[in-house]
Write a protein that holds these residues in place. Structure first.
Motif, short mmCIF file in Angstrom:
data_model
loop_
_atom_site.label_atom_id
_atom_site.label_comp_id
_atom_site.label_asym_id
_atom_site.label_seq_id
_atom_site.Cartn_x
_atom_site.Cartn_y
_atom_site.Cartn_z
N GLU A 200 42.57 27.14 33.97
CA GLU A 200 42.17 27.12 35.13
C GLU A 200 42.81 27.92 36.35
O GLU A 200 43.62 28.76 36.04
CB GLU A 200 42.94 25.50 35.84
CG GLU A 200 42.42 24.65 35.15
CD GLU A 200 43.21 23.30 35.58
OE1 GLU A 200 44.62 23.39 36.19
OE2 GLU A 200 42.80 22.30 35.29
N ASN A 201 41.85 28.27 37.42
CA ASN A 201 42.19 29.00 38.52
C ASN A 201 42.21 30.50 37.85
O ASN A 201 42.98 31.62 38.22
CB ASN A 201 43.37 28.81 38.96
CG ASN A 201 43.38 27.45 39.89
OD1 ASN A 201 42.12 27.37 40.57
ND2 ASN A 201 44.14 26.75 39.81
N VAL A 202 41.15 31.09 37.14
CA VAL A 202 41.03 32.37 36.54
C VAL A 202 40.19 33.28 37.91
O VAL A 202 39.21 32.87 38.20
CB VAL A 202 40.19 32.17 35.31
CG1 VAL A 202 40.21 33.84 34.86
CG2 VAL A 202 40.76 31.41 34.29
N PRO A 203 40.88 34.32 38.23
CA PRO A 203 40.19 35.08 39.16
C PRO A 203 38.97 35.57 38.74
O PRO A 203 38.89 36.10 37.64
CB PRO A 203 41.17 36.14 39.37
CG PRO A 203 42.13 36.21 38.32
CD PRO A 203 41.96 35.09 37.63
N PHE B 55 37.02 40.58 35.62
CA PHE B 55 37.31 42.19 35.50
C PHE B 55 38.00 42.14 34.12
O PHE B 55 38.06 41.13 33.34
CB PHE B 55 38.34 42.20 36.39
CG PHE B 55 37.88 42.17 37.98
CD1 PHE B 55 37.28 43.52 38.33
CD2 PHE B 55 38.07 41.53 38.72
CE1 PHE B 55 36.48 43.66 39.55
CE2 PHE B 55 37.85 41.53 40.14
CZ PHE B 55 37.01 42.70 40.45
N MET B 56 37.83 43.41 33.71
CA MET B 56 38.22 43.70 32.28
C MET B 56 39.65 43.09 31.96
O MET B 56 40.05 42.53 30.83
CB MET B 56 38.26 44.96 31.84
CG MET B 56 38.40 45.52 30.28
SD MET B 56 37.30 44.81 29.13
CE MET B 56 35.70 45.67 29.43
N GLY B 57 40.55 43.46 32.81
CA GLY B 57 41.91 43.16 32.57
C GLY B 57 41.99 41.49 32.58
O GLY B 57 42.97 40.93 31.87
N VAL B 58 41.37 41.04 33.13
CA VAL B 58 41.57 39.42 33.24
C VAL B 58 40.88 38.97 31.69
O VAL B 58 41.44 38.00 31.30
CB VAL B 58 40.74 38.88 34.19
CG1 VAL B 58 40.27 37.31 34.14
CG2 VAL B 58 41.22 39.11 35.63
#
Length: 76
Positions: A30-33, A46-49
């Motif tokens: 949950e709550n993934v940017p 984003f790649m880092g995520v």
């Protein structure tokens, strides 16, 4: 940033829920940017995520649970 789905020029910062179905387990984070299109709702990570999500999912051991729900900020 331009939306890959509809080519809209407006993507906003948002948070979403990420689902993955592993062989023996459903993982919900949950709550993934993300960036979200204001026109069609398409979400882009984003790649880092995505790298961190891959690490989280690969760290889940078979048999831990049938459903695994976690908060992104607490595991990222």
């Amino acid at each position: 940033m331009k939306c890959l789905a509809c080519q809209n020029d407006r993507m906003i910062d948002a948070a979403t829920t990420y689902f993955v179905n592993l062989q023996d387990c459903y993982v919900i984070i949950e709550n993934v940017p993300c960036k979200k299109c204001t026109q069609c709702g398409e979400e882009v990570f984003f790649m880092g995520v995505m790298e961190r999500i891959d690490e989280i999912v690969s760290g889940i051991t078979k048999g831990d649970s049938k459903v695994c729900i976690m908060e992104y900020k607490s595991v990222a």
